[in-house]
Design a protein around this motif. Structure first.
Motif, PDB file in Angstrom:
ATOM      1  N   UNK A  21      -1.994  11.077 -13.217  1.00 39.16           N
ATOM      2  CA  UNK A  21      -1.573  11.740 -14.458  1.00 39.16           C
ATOM      3  C   UNK A  21      -2.736  12.368 -15.219  1.00 39.16           C
ATOM      4  N   UNK A  22      -3.968  12.076 -14.794  1.00 38.52           N
ATOM      5  CA  UNK A  22      -5.127  12.528 -15.550  1.00 38.52           C
ATOM      6  C   UNK A  22      -5.592  11.508 -16.562  1.00 38.52           C
ATOM      7  N   UNK A  23      -4.800  10.455 -16.767  1.00 39.05           N
ATOM      8  CA  UNK A  23      -5.174   9.350 -17.650  1.00 39.05           C
ATOM      9  C   UNK A  23      -5.392   8.124 -16.768  1.00 39.05           C
ATOM     10  N   UNK A  24      -6.642   7.805 -16.421  1.00 40.78           N
ATOM     11  CA  UNK A  24      -6.893   6.721 -15.470  1.00 40.78           C
ATOM     12  C   UNK A  24      -6.415   5.356 -15.938  1.00 40.78           C
ATOM     13  N   UNK A  25      -6.428   5.125 -17.267  1.00 40.03           N
ATOM     14  CA  UNK A  25      -5.959   3.839 -17.771  1.00 40.03           C
ATOM     15  C   UNK A  25      -4.440   3.731 -17.634  1.00 40.03           C
ATOM     16  N   UNK A  26      -3.733   4.829 -17.885  1.00 36.68           N
ATOM     17  CA  UNK A  26      -2.281   4.841 -17.690  1.00 36.68           C
ATOM     18  C   UNK A  26      -1.948   4.623 -16.225  1.00 36.68           C
ATOM     19  N   UNK A  27      -2.709   5.267 -15.352  1.00 32.29           N
ATOM     20  CA  UNK A  27      -2.464   5.125 -13.915  1.00 32.29           C
ATOM     21  C   UNK A  27      -2.739   3.704 -13.449  1.00 32.29           C
ATOM     22  N   UNK A  28      -3.700   3.049 -14.084  1.00 34.39           N
ATOM     23  CA  UNK A  28      -4.002   1.658 -13.729  1.00 34.39           C
ATOM     24  C   UNK A  28      -2.817   0.759 -14.075  1.00 34.39           C
ATOM     25  N   UNK A  31       0.828  -1.215   0.000  1.00 36.67           N
ATOM     26  CA  UNK A  31       0.000   0.000   0.000  1.00 36.67           C
ATOM     27  C   UNK A  31       0.856   1.257   0.000  1.00 36.67           C
ATOM     28  N   UNK A  32       1.956   1.230   0.763  1.00 37.16           N
ATOM     29  CA  UNK A  32       2.840   2.398   0.804  1.00 37.16           C
ATOM     30  C   UNK A  32       3.400   2.705  -0.576  1.00 37.16           C
ATOM     31  N   UNK A  33       3.781   1.676  -1.320  1.00 37.61           N
ATOM     32  CA  UNK A  33       4.313   1.887  -2.666  1.00 37.61           C
ATOM     33  C   UNK A  33       3.230   2.333  -3.643  1.00 37.61           C
ATOM     34  N   UNK A  34       2.060   1.695  -3.566  1.00 41.94           N
ATOM     35  CA  UNK A  34       0.961   2.081  -4.459  1.00 41.94           C
ATOM     36  C   UNK A  34       0.509   3.508  -4.175  1.00 41.94           C
ATOM     37  N   UNK A  71      -0.109  -1.553 -11.725  1.00 37.85           N
ATOM     38  CA  UNK A  71       0.345  -2.917 -12.009  1.00 37.85           C
ATOM     39  C   UNK A  71       1.869  -2.997 -11.986  1.00 37.85           C
ATOM     40  N   UNK A  72       2.528  -2.012 -12.570  1.00 34.06           N
ATOM     41  CA  UNK A  72       3.985  -1.994 -12.601  1.00 34.06           C
ATOM     42  C   UNK A  72       4.573  -1.849 -11.196  1.00 34.06           C
ATOM     43  N   UNK A  73       3.926  -1.023 -10.373  1.00 35.03           N
ATOM     44  CA  UNK A  73       4.384  -0.830  -8.997  1.00 35.03           C
ATOM     45  C   UNK A  73       4.150  -2.081  -8.172  1.00 35.03           C
TER      46      UNK A  73
END
Length: 232
Positions: free
Chosen positions: A78-85, A69-72, A89-91
């Motif tokens: 960024x304003x792009x919810x799909x990019x943030x999603x 949770x701390x990392x997430x 996943x990467x985090x």
């Protein structure tokens, strides 16, 4: 005569010691005797402060969720919810790959001392009541991320819990295989498998290929800039 350390301090030391033992020696190394030796105490410390190895394993799992949770929570909007999603996943992947033994316990994939962390269905409102707050908080990042994408019209209308569970299943499946060594050394699997997987899943959930590809590019480029080694 020096005072005895506070209970909370000893418990924290035991949890940290447990994570070190897991990282260095895997689940077989997590034993009451070794734990006690790590902090310079008797084996009774485990039973005094946790009641047994089962409760300690549960606490280790909670700590795994807290760290996740701390990392997430450090991800910026960024304003792009799909990019943030995808960045979630990467985090998530980075967190698990950096300490696979801890997260094998956290997600019930290993059972040190024959003890398995308490698990349950995070996607069901009723069963969620019986789960640790730490697990619910960690999964909540995926739920909120999924809701943002749905609300933006990028995914078809659906339960954000169901969408989050689908994304979680895909990403965690990828990570499990990567940690086991199925995608070779380094992080090439991120570009070759994880990002295309996330893009295909997004399209399956209602996004367009063009939009999903654009968001993936935004996410991975910002991630590379931050990490410096993804995809190298």
């Amino acid at each position: 005569m020096s005072p005895k350390p506070a209970t909370a301090e000893v418990k924290a030391k035991l949890i940290d010691a447990a994570i070190r033992l897991l990282s260095d020696g895997g689940p077989e190394a997590l034993q009451a005797r070794k734990l006690a030796a790590e902090i310079g105490a008797s084996t009774m410390a485990v039973y005094t402060h946790f009641g047994g190895m089962g409760a300690l394993v549960d606490e280790v799992a909670r700590e795994g969720f807290r760290r996740l949770s701390a990392n997430l929570g450090e991800i910026e909007d960024t304003g792009d919810p799909a990019a943030d999603m995808l960045t979630l996943a990467l985090t998530y992947r980075r967190t698990v790959v950096d300490n696979p033994q801890l997260y094998a316990v956290t997600f019930g994939q290993s059972q040190p001392s024959g003890q398995k962390a308490a698990l349950g269905d995070m996607t069901n409102e009723e069963t969620r009541q019986n789960l640790s707050e730490e697990g619910i908080e960690a999964f909540g990042f995926l739920v909120r991320g999924a809701k943002r994408v749905i609300d933006a019209g990028r995914f078809r209308p659906a339960s954000e819990f169901d969408v989050a569970a689908q994304l979680w299943s895909a990403v965690h499946g990828y990570i499990t295989l990567e940690v086991a060594g199925h995608f070779g050394d380094g992080e090439n699997g991120v570009d070759q498998i994880l990002v295309p997987l996330a893009t295909a899943l997004g399209v399956g959930l209602g996004d367009t290929l063009e939009a999903a590809t654009r968001s993936a590019r935004i996410s991975i480029e910002s991630w590379r800039a931050k990490e410096g080694n993804i995809g190298t």
